[in-house]
Write a protein that holds these residues in place. Structure first.
Motif, mmCIF file in Angstrom:
data_model
loop_
_atom_site.group_PDB
_atom_site.id
_atom_site.type_symbol
_atom_site.label_atom_id
_atom_site.label_comp_id
_atom_site.label_asym_id
_atom_site.label_seq_id
_atom_site.Cartn_x
_atom_site.Cartn_y
_atom_site.Cartn_z
ATOM 1 N N LYS A 94 77.341 11.360 8.140
ATOM 2 C CA LYS A 94 77.143 10.338 9.153
ATOM 3 C C LYS A 94 77.975 10.656 10.390
ATOM 4 O O LYS A 94 79.058 11.217 10.306
ATOM 5 C CB LYS A 94 77.531 8.964 8.594
ATOM 6 N N LYS A 95 77.423 10.267 11.544
ATOM 7 C CA LYS A 95 78.149 10.455 12.787
ATOM 8 C C LYS A 95 79.395 9.563 12.801
ATOM 9 O O LYS A 95 79.406 8.462 12.253
ATOM 10 C CB LYS A 95 77.246 10.099 13.972
ATOM 11 N N LYS A 96 80.443 10.050 13.445
ATOM 12 C CA LYS A 96 81.674 9.272 13.567
ATOM 13 C C LYS A 96 81.517 8.291 14.726
ATOM 14 O O LYS A 96 81.470 8.704 15.889
ATOM 15 C CB LYS A 96 82.861 10.200 13.788
ATOM 16 N N LEU A 97 81.418 7.019 14.398
ATOM 17 C CA LEU A 97 81.207 5.973 15.392
ATOM 18 C C LEU A 97 82.210 4.844 15.158
ATOM 19 O O LEU A 97 82.744 4.697 14.067
ATOM 20 C CB LEU A 97 79.776 5.424 15.303
ATOM 21 N N GLY A 108 80.388 -3.447 21.263
ATOM 22 C CA GLY A 108 79.511 -2.300 21.474
ATOM 23 C C GLY A 108 79.848 -1.191 20.503
ATOM 24 O O GLY A 108 80.877 -1.226 19.820
ATOM 25 N N LEU A 109 78.973 -0.192 20.427
ATOM 26 C CA LEU A 109 79.173 0.947 19.535
ATOM 27 C C LEU A 109 79.515 2.172 20.378
ATOM 28 O O LEU A 109 78.844 2.448 21.374
ATOM 29 C CB LEU A 109 77.909 1.206 18.712
ATOM 30 N N PHE A 110 80.544 2.913 19.958
ATOM 31 C CA PHE A 110 81.039 4.047 20.739
ATOM 32 C C PHE A 110 81.108 5.297 19.866
ATOM 33 O O PHE A 110 81.357 5.221 18.659
ATOM 34 C CB PHE A 110 82.429 3.741 21.319
ATOM 35 N N ALA A 111 80.895 6.443 20.509
ATOM 36 C CA ALA A 111 80.942 7.728 19.802
ATOM 37 C C ALA A 111 82.383 8.182 19.640
ATOM 38 O O ALA A 111 83.178 8.114 20.582
ATOM 39 C CB ALA A 111 80.138 8.776 20.569
ATOM 40 N N MET A 112 82.723 8.648 18.446
ATOM 41 C CA MET A 112 84.044 9.202 18.183
ATOM 42 C C MET A 112 84.009 10.720 18.074
ATOM 43 O O MET A 112 85.009 11.352 17.773
ATOM 44 C CB MET A 112 84.621 8.601 16.895
ATOM 45 N N GLU A 113 82.837 11.295 18.318
ATOM 46 C CA GLU A 113 82.665 12.744 18.314
ATOM 47 C C GLU A 113 81.554 13.081 19.298
ATOM 48 O O GLU A 113 80.692 12.239 19.590
ATOM 49 C CB GLU A 113 82.311 13.251 16.917
ATOM 50 N N PRO A 114 81.528 14.293 19.850
ATOM 51 C CA PRO A 114 80.423 14.668 20.750
ATOM 52 C C PRO A 114 79.104 14.695 19.985
ATOM 53 O O PRO A 114 79.030 15.164 18.849
ATOM 54 C CB PRO A 114 80.818 16.085 21.214
ATOM 55 N N ILE A 115 78.066 14.169 20.616
ATOM 56 C CA ILE A 115 76.741 14.130 19.998
ATOM 57 C C ILE A 115 75.771 14.863 20.919
ATOM 58 O O ILE A 115 75.655 14.535 22.099
ATOM 59 C CB ILE A 115 76.270 12.679 19.771
ATOM 60 N N ALA A 116 75.087 15.851 20.377
ATOM 61 C CA ALA A 116 74.141 16.628 21.179
ATOM 62 C C ALA A 116 72.865 15.834 21.422
ATOM 63 O O ALA A 116 72.618 14.810 20.782
ATOM 64 C CB ALA A 116 73.827 17.941 20.477
ATOM 65 N N ALA A 117 72.048 16.301 22.356
ATOM 66 C CA ALA A 117 70.782 15.636 22.663
ATOM 67 C C ALA A 117 69.813 15.776 21.506
ATOM 68 O O ALA A 117 69.841 16.771 20.765
ATOM 69 C CB ALA A 117 70.180 16.224 23.939
ATOM 70 N N ASP A 118 68.942 14.779 21.333
ATOM 71 C CA ASP A 118 67.880 14.778 20.320
ATOM 72 C C ASP A 118 68.435 14.865 18.899
ATOM 73 O O ASP A 118 67.913 15.578 18.063
ATOM 74 C CB ASP A 118 66.897 15.923 20.574
ATOM 75 N N GLU A 119 69.505 14.123 18.644
ATOM 76 C CA GLU A 119 70.057 14.026 17.303
ATOM 77 C C GLU A 119 69.944 12.583 16.813
ATOM 78 O O GLU A 119 69.953 11.644 17.598
ATOM 79 C CB GLU A 119 71.528 14.447 17.269
ATOM 80 N N MET A 120 69.819 12.435 15.490
ATOM 81 C CA MET A 120 69.868 11.099 14.915
ATOM 82 C C MET A 120 71.315 10.607 14.960
ATOM 83 O O MET A 120 72.221 11.288 14.480
ATOM 84 C CB MET A 120 69.368 11.101 13.473
ATOM 85 N N THR A 163 71.332 -9.504 10.936
ATOM 86 C CA THR A 163 72.262 -10.555 11.359
ATOM 87 C C THR A 163 73.411 -10.724 10.374
ATOM 88 O O THR A 163 74.575 -10.778 10.761
ATOM 89 C CB THR A 163 71.523 -11.894 11.510
ATOM 90 N N LYS A 164 73.094 -10.810 9.096
ATOM 91 C CA LYS A 164 74.127 -11.014 8.082
ATOM 92 C C LYS A 164 74.221 -9.856 7.100
ATOM 93 O O LYS A 164 75.096 -9.852 6.233
ATOM 94 C CB LYS A 164 73.852 -12.312 7.314
ATOM 95 N N CYS A 165 73.322 -8.913 7.209
ATOM 96 C CA CYS A 165 73.311 -7.772 6.281
ATOM 97 C C CYS A 165 72.890 -6.531 7.060
ATOM 98 O O CYS A 165 71.706 -6.233 7.171
ATOM 99 C CB CYS A 165 72.358 -8.039 5.111
ATOM 100 N N GLY A 166 73.859 -5.832 7.629
ATOM 101 C CA GLY A 166 73.520 -4.679 8.449
ATOM 102 C C GLY A 166 74.685 -3.723 8.563
ATOM 103 O O GLY A 166 75.674 -3.821 7.843
ATOM 104 N N ASN A 167 74.581 -2.782 9.501
ATOM 105 C CA ASN A 167 75.654 -1.816 9.722
ATOM 106 C C ASN A 167 76.047 -1.824 11.195
ATOM 107 O O ASN A 167 75.689 -2.738 11.950
ATOM 108 C CB ASN A 167 75.215 -0.416 9.271
ATOM 109 N N PHE A 168 76.761 -0.789 11.627
ATOM 110 C CA PHE A 168 77.262 -0.739 12.997
ATOM 111 C C PHE A 168 76.149 -0.692 14.041
ATOM 112 O O PHE A 168 76.385 -0.993 15.211
ATOM 113 C CB PHE A 168 78.166 0.484 13.183
#
Length: 234
Positions: A94-97, A108-120, A163-168
């Motif tokens: 998983k990406k570090k977020l 808000g959600l922020f990147a903790m590592e560089p993410i290249a274009a066209d990546e999940m 709303t009550k059951c999700g992730n970042f």
């Protein structure tokens, strides 16, 4: 009439020879340590070590495991669906977020590592519900005083409620000039919503995508602050 137990002969390699031709008919017997050691030494002599390029690390904790997984997945690119491969990679690592206060709106959600274009980047996780249930829940959330509901439409009659059951992923804010986009993919006959990167994303950069709300009379103001901001989310 007396029956005599067949005598078990030993071969030169230490392995017992069964005179009846069937080991099961002669029962269990203990092997001397001396004979066992002799057999093991003979076995090692015939064992061949696999070539270095065919050895695979089996410890998931070592760094080489991830590079090996990427190499194997990339080798299947020509014959498999790229979305499925990327989704498997996303599950594998998983990406570090992180989520924290945003200048756009609340959290808000922020990147903790560089993410290249066209990546999940992340999957939008929640409960799959029908439209009629979504309408009931939306009213209930209002009665409970929940200011925001996190519902994402998958298709005509399927909605993901985080709303009550999700992730970042539910903390991702809207932007009129986003660095990501949402896409519906099918994995094992189940539809999933995944956030993809449109461009390179730097460390500590906020993850955003366009909510693409339908146009309505009652407008929701947009606070993204981008240069081409439309002013409203809908």
């Amino acid at each position: 009439t007396s029956f005599s137990t067949p005598k078990k002969k030993k071969r030169d390699d230490g392995i017992r020879e069964h005179v009846t031709g069937c080991a099961r008919s002669e029962g269990y017997y203990k092997i001397d340590k001396k004979d066992k050691l002799k057999y093991l030494n003979n076995s090692r002599a015939f064992a061949e070590e696999p070539p270095a390029d065919t050895q695979v690390r089996r410890n998931p904790g070592v760094p080489g495991r991830r590079s090996e997984q990427r190499r194997l997945l990339s080798s299947f690119t020509g014959s498999c669906d790229s979305d499925l491969l990327k989704f498997n990679q996303l599950k594998f690592r998983k990406k570090k977020l992180k989520f924290c206060k945003s200048h756009i709106h609340d959290w808000g959600l922020f990147a903790m590592e560089p993410i290249a274009a066209d990546e999940m980047v992340i999957e939008y996780v929640g409960q799959n519900i029908r439209q009629v249930i979504a309408d009931m829940r939306e009213k209930r959330y209002e009665d409970e005083g929940i200011g925001s509901s996190y519902m994402f439409r998958v298709d005509h009659d399927t909605i993901i409620d985080a709303t009550k059951c999700g992730n970042f992923a539910r903390f991702i804010n809207h932007s009129c000039n986003p660095n990501c986009y949402a896409k519906v993919i099918t994995v094992e006959s189940q539809k999933k919503i995944v956030i993809y990167s449109k461009q390179h994303i730097n460390v500590n950069e906020e993850i955003t995508y366009d909510y693409k709300f339908p146009i309505e009379d009652v407008k929701i103001p947009c606070l993204c602050g981008s240069e081409n901001c439309r002013g409203t989310l809908n």
